[in-house]
Scaffold this motif. Structure first.
Motif, PDB file in Angstrom:
ATOM      1  N   ILE A 263       9.620  -1.533   7.912  1.00  0.00           N
ATOM      2  CA  ILE A 263       8.406  -1.808   8.679  1.00  0.00           C
ATOM      3  C   ILE A 263       7.297  -0.890   8.173  1.00  0.00           C
ATOM      4  CG2 ILE A 263       9.700  -2.567  10.718  1.00  0.00           C
ATOM      5  CD1 ILE A 263       8.794   0.100  12.060  1.00  0.00           C
ATOM      6  N   TYR A 264       6.081  -1.409   8.184  1.00  0.00           N
ATOM      7  CA  TYR A 264       4.941  -0.639   7.692  1.00  0.00           C
ATOM      8  C   TYR A 264       3.665  -1.236   8.257  1.00  0.00           C
ATOM      9  CZ  TYR A 264       4.572  -4.521   4.339  1.00  0.00           C
ATOM     10  OH  TYR A 264       4.472  -5.761   3.766  1.00  0.00           O
ATOM     11  N   ASN A 265       2.593  -0.466   8.205  1.00  0.00           N
ATOM     12  CA  ASN A 265       1.290  -0.928   8.660  1.00  0.00           C
ATOM     13  C   ASN A 265       0.626  -1.742   7.556  1.00  0.00           C
ATOM     14  OD1 ASN A 265       1.553   2.029   7.984  1.00  0.00           O
ATOM     15  ND2 ASN A 265      -0.620   1.723   7.443  1.00  0.00           N
ATOM     16  N   GLU A 266       0.372  -2.996   7.819  1.00  0.00           N
ATOM     17  CA  GLU A 266      -0.343  -3.846   6.859  1.00  0.00           C
ATOM     18  C   GLU A 266      -1.786  -3.360   6.778  1.00  0.00           C
ATOM     19  OE1 GLU A 266      -1.002  -6.780   4.098  1.00  0.00           O
ATOM     20  OE2 GLU A 266       0.934  -6.421   5.084  1.00  0.00           O
ATOM     21  N   PRO A 267      -2.257  -2.931   5.587  1.00  0.00           N
ATOM     22  CA  PRO A 267      -3.633  -2.426   5.499  1.00  0.00           C
ATOM     23  C   PRO A 267      -4.662  -3.515   5.827  1.00  0.00           C
ATOM     24  CG  PRO A 267      -2.345  -1.718   3.607  1.00  0.00           C
ATOM     25  CD  PRO A 267      -1.519  -2.750   4.327  1.00  0.00           C
ATOM     26  N   VAL A 268      -5.583  -3.180   6.708  1.00  0.00           N
ATOM     27  CA  VAL A 268      -6.684  -4.073   7.067  1.00  0.00           C
ATOM     28  C   VAL A 268      -7.957  -3.239   7.109  1.00  0.00           C
ATOM     29  CG1 VAL A 268      -5.246  -5.695   8.358  1.00  0.00           C
ATOM     30  CG2 VAL A 268      -6.257  -3.740   9.533  1.00  0.00           C
ATOM     31  N   PRO A 269      -9.106  -3.854   6.839  1.00  0.00           N
ATOM     32  CA  PRO A 269     -10.366  -3.102   6.922  1.00  0.00           C
ATOM     33  C   PRO A 269     -10.567  -2.542   8.327  1.00  0.00           C
ATOM     34  CG  PRO A 269     -10.687  -5.210   5.824  1.00  0.00           C
ATOM     35  CD  PRO A 269      -9.308  -5.247   6.401  1.00  0.00           C
TER      36      PRO A 269
ATOM     37  N   GLU B  72     -12.620   6.087   3.241  1.00  0.00           N
ATOM     38  CA  GLU B  72     -11.300   6.702   3.069  1.00  0.00           C
ATOM     39  C   GLU B  72     -10.172   5.675   3.156  1.00  0.00           C
ATOM     40  OE1 GLU B  72     -12.421  11.181   4.747  1.00  0.00           O
ATOM     41  OE2 GLU B  72     -11.008   9.935   5.865  1.00  0.00           O
ATOM     42  N   ARG B  73     -10.420   4.455   2.734  1.00  0.00           N
ATOM     43  CA  ARG B  73      -9.400   3.419   2.867  1.00  0.00           C
ATOM     44  C   ARG B  73      -8.264   3.580   1.854  1.00  0.00           C
ATOM     45  NH1 ARG B  73      -8.898  -2.715   1.788  1.00  0.00           N
ATOM     46  NH2 ARG B  73      -7.432  -3.308   3.431  1.00  0.00           N
ATOM     47  N   THR B  74      -8.496   4.287   0.751  1.00  0.00           N
ATOM     48  CA  THR B  74      -7.443   4.408  -0.265  1.00  0.00           C
ATOM     49  C   THR B  74      -6.170   5.018   0.309  1.00  0.00           C
ATOM     50  OG1 THR B  74      -8.497   6.468  -0.979  1.00  0.00           O
ATOM     51  CG2 THR B  74      -8.960   4.487  -2.284  1.00  0.00           C
ATOM     52  N   ALA B  75      -6.302   5.896   1.300  1.00  0.00           N
ATOM     53  CA  ALA B  75      -5.109   6.476   1.918  1.00  0.00           C
ATOM     54  C   ALA B  75      -4.319   5.422   2.673  1.00  0.00           C
ATOM     55  CB  ALA B  75      -5.517   7.600   2.863  1.00  0.00           C
ATOM     56  N   VAL B  76      -5.024   4.474   3.291  1.00  0.00           N
ATOM     57  CA  VAL B  76      -4.353   3.400   4.039  1.00  0.00           C
ATOM     58  C   VAL B  76      -3.585   2.505   3.078  1.00  0.00           C
ATOM     59  CG1 VAL B  76      -4.692   1.463   5.619  1.00  0.00           C
ATOM     60  CG2 VAL B  76      -6.159   3.484   5.790  1.00  0.00           C
ATOM     61  N   LEU B  77      -4.165   2.247   1.920  1.00  0.00           N
ATOM     62  CA  LEU B  77      -3.513   1.390   0.924  1.00  0.00           C
ATOM     63  C   LEU B  77      -2.289   2.063   0.313  1.00  0.00           C
ATOM     64  CD1 LEU B  77      -6.684   0.055  -0.927  1.00  0.00           C
ATOM     65  CD2 LEU B  77      -5.313  -1.163   0.768  1.00  0.00           C
ATOM     66  N   GLY B  78      -2.217   3.390   0.409  1.00  0.00           N
ATOM     67  CA  GLY B  78      -1.117   4.121  -0.213  1.00  0.00           C
ATOM     68  C   GLY B  78       0.248   3.737   0.312  1.00  0.00           C
ATOM     69  N   VAL B  79       0.316   3.213   1.539  1.00  0.00           N
ATOM     70  CA  VAL B  79       1.620   2.836   2.091  1.00  0.00           C
ATOM     71  C   VAL B  79       2.276   1.737   1.271  1.00  0.00           C
ATOM     72  CG1 VAL B  79       0.732   1.079   3.696  1.00  0.00           C
ATOM     73  CG2 VAL B  79       2.855   2.304   4.232  1.00  0.00           C
ATOM     74  N   LEU B  80       1.471   0.911   0.617  1.00  0.00           N
ATOM     75  CA  LEU B  80       2.033  -0.207  -0.143  1.00  0.00           C
ATOM     76  C   LEU B  80       2.843   0.282  -1.337  1.00  0.00           C
ATOM     77  CD1 LEU B  80      -0.965  -2.716  -0.033  1.00  0.00           C
ATOM     78  CD2 LEU B  80       1.038  -2.589   1.471  1.00  0.00           C
ATOM     79  N   GLU B  81       2.423   1.394  -1.939  1.00  0.00           N
ATOM     80  CA  GLU B  81       3.199   1.967  -3.047  1.00  0.00           C
ATOM     81  C   GLU B  81       4.579   2.382  -2.556  1.00  0.00           C
ATOM     82  OE1 GLU B  81       3.309   5.847  -6.057  1.00  0.00           O
ATOM     83  OE2 GLU B  81       1.588   5.548  -4.727  1.00  0.00           O
ATOM     84  N   ALA B  82       4.614   3.008  -1.384  1.00  0.00           N
ATOM     85  CA  ALA B  82       5.901   3.429  -0.826  1.00  0.00           C
ATOM     86  C   ALA B  82       6.770   2.223  -0.485  1.00  0.00           C
ATOM     87  CB  ALA B  82       5.667   4.285   0.418  1.00  0.00           C
ATOM     88  N   VAL B  83       6.182   1.176   0.069  1.00  0.00           N
ATOM     89  CA  VAL B  83       6.944  -0.021   0.441  1.00  0.00           C
ATOM     90  C   VAL B  83       7.614  -0.628  -0.786  1.00  0.00           C
ATOM     91  CG1 VAL B  83       6.776  -2.383   1.311  1.00  0.00           C
ATOM     92  CG2 VAL B  83       5.585  -0.533   2.496  1.00  0.00           C
ATOM     93  N   GLU B  84       6.849  -0.797  -1.853  1.00  0.00           N
ATOM     94  CA  GLU B  84       7.400  -1.390  -3.075  1.00  0.00           C
ATOM     95  C   GLU B  84       8.538  -0.550  -3.628  1.00  0.00           C
ATOM     96  OE1 GLU B  84       6.803  -4.227  -4.489  1.00  0.00           O
ATOM     97  OE2 GLU B  84       5.096  -4.862  -3.275  1.00  0.00           O
ATOM     98  N   ALA B  85       8.330   0.752  -3.688  1.00  0.00           N
ATOM     99  CA  ALA B  85       9.331   1.636  -4.289  1.00  0.00           C
ATOM    100  C   ALA B  85      10.587   1.731  -3.433  1.00  0.00           C
ATOM    101  CB  ALA B  85       8.726   3.023  -4.503  1.00  0.00           C
ATOM    102  N   VAL B  86      10.413   1.865  -2.110  1.00  0.00           N
ATOM    103  CA  VAL B  86      11.574   1.956  -1.225  1.00  0.00           C
ATOM    104  C   VAL B  86      12.355   0.650  -1.248  1.00  0.00           C
ATOM    105  CG1 VAL B  86      12.263   2.138   1.200  1.00  0.00           C
ATOM    106  CG2 VAL B  86      10.608   3.754   0.249  1.00  0.00           C
ATOM    107  N   HIS B  87      11.648  -0.479  -1.244  1.00  0.00           N
ATOM    108  CA  HIS B  87      12.314  -1.787  -1.310  1.00  0.00           C
ATOM    109  C   HIS B  87      13.210  -1.864  -2.550  1.00  0.00           C
ATOM    110  CE1 HIS B  87      11.898  -6.417  -0.725  1.00  0.00           C
ATOM    111  NE2 HIS B  87      13.035  -6.111  -1.315  1.00  0.00           N
TER     112      HIS B  87
END
Length: 334
Positions: A8-14, A22-37
């Motif tokens: 589970i993760y927060n889907e980045p939205v504006p 400072e949205r780049t930090a919000v997008l950072g979760v996607l890198e973790a999702v891909e790698a953990v998956h």
């Protein structure tokens, strides 16, 4: 044993952070999702992805029908509402779903930086002197300059830049006003420690262990303060990002290593953490470590400090993620 794990993760939205640039930090979760998956698949697990969107009221009905042996919790909070990270962990607990990382109470306490620092002080753990201020209470200011001004309840270095270091009343007033307006609530004002900076990742629950300690090495122009600000973490083209790097293992004397590791485990336990977390330190003028803050469920993407420390300890990324899975499973009733 073949297990199904739901990420589970927060889907980045504006939202609010985008308005602050400072949205780049919000997008950072996607890198973790891909790698953990990928790491979970490589370990033989079946994997489900479940992005979560606001409002918080939609989360429970989204999770209730979930059929998984374990939830890998990469949820970092909805944009502009960091407290929702703890709220989602609370929902997982109420639904009886096993999940990785720290419980709601730990996440909530660590997010409230003033309250966490009070807990550290009460336990005899050094932390920089601080006050919680707003423009109307600046007359109560009783610290020594220079100071650093931060939002009192944010993660990922949101709201921290070179302007966060203040050296006089005028700059203090400007920064406190900006932080309170941009993030709401109070500003955390701390006496700035200019010593060496370290962080330590803790793994475990009943018998936590500290991974090899990292030092944050700054090679900045002399005009810029040595702080791990938002650009240092999230803006690759910035001078802060280019001139700031972690070095692991830190080149330190054994007694300092022992002090940092001892503080890290004590903080981990004081906050009621489980699974994994990171504790950040600076040395004071006498060379003693002081805790800046704790980060339960810290960033575990492959480029983050926790993964670097795991590699230094001899774990590849798949092993690191599998360790987090097993730590969560060990906490479940037999």
């Amino acid at each position: 044993m073949h297990l199904t794990i739901a990420i589970i993760y927060n889907e980045p939205v504006p939202g609010h952070y985008e308005a602050l640039g400072e949205r780049t930090a919000v997008l950072g979760v996607l890198e973790a999702v891909e790698a953990v998956h990928q790491a979970l698949v490589d370990s033989g697990y079946s994997v489900i992805r479940m992005p979560l969107l606001p409002p918080i009221e939609s989360v429970r009905p989204r999770l209730e029908p979930l059929e998984a042996d374990l939830v890998f919790n990469l949820f970092e909070g909805f944009d502009g509402w960091p407290g929702s990270e703890a709220a989602v962990a609370d929902i997982l607990s109420e639904l009886g779903l096993a999940f990785t990382g720290c419980p709601s109470a730990s996440l909530s306490l660590a997010l409230d930086k003033g309250k966490a620092k009070a807990v550290f002080e009460a336990a005899g753990i050094r932390t920089p002197r601080y006050q919680l201020l707003k423009p109307e209470t600046l007359g109560m200011f009783d610290l020594r300059y220079p100071c650093i001004v931060k939002p009192c309840a944010e993660d990922a270095s949101h709201g921290i830049s070179e302007l966060s270091i203040v050296n006089d009343q005028a700059s203090l007033e400007r920064r406190v006003a900006w932080v309170c307006d941009a993030f709401g609530g109070l500003a955390l004002v701390e006496e700035y420690l200019d010593g060496r900076e370290f962080n330590a990742t803790v793994l475990g629950t009943d018998e936590p262990l500290v991974l090899p300690i990292s030092e944050i090495v700054y090679n900045l122009p002399v005009s810029l303060p040595r702080i791990l600000c938002f650009p240092a973490k999230w803006e690759p083209e910035s001078v802060y990002h280019r001139c700031t790097a972690p070095f692991c293992p830190a080149q330190i004397e054994p007694d300092l290593r022992e002090k940092i590791a001892d503080y890290a485990i004590r903080v981990f336990r004081l906050l009621g953490c489980s699974g994994y977390g990171r504790v950040d330190f600076r040395l004071d003028a006498a060379g003693n470590p002081a805790v800046l803050e704790a980060n339960p469920n810290c960033d575990i993407s492959p480029t983050a400090g926790a993964a670097l420390q795991a590699r230094t300890a001899g774990m590849d990324y798949r092993q690191f993620i599998d360790t987090i899975v097993h730590l969560a499973l060990e906490q479940q009733p037999a």
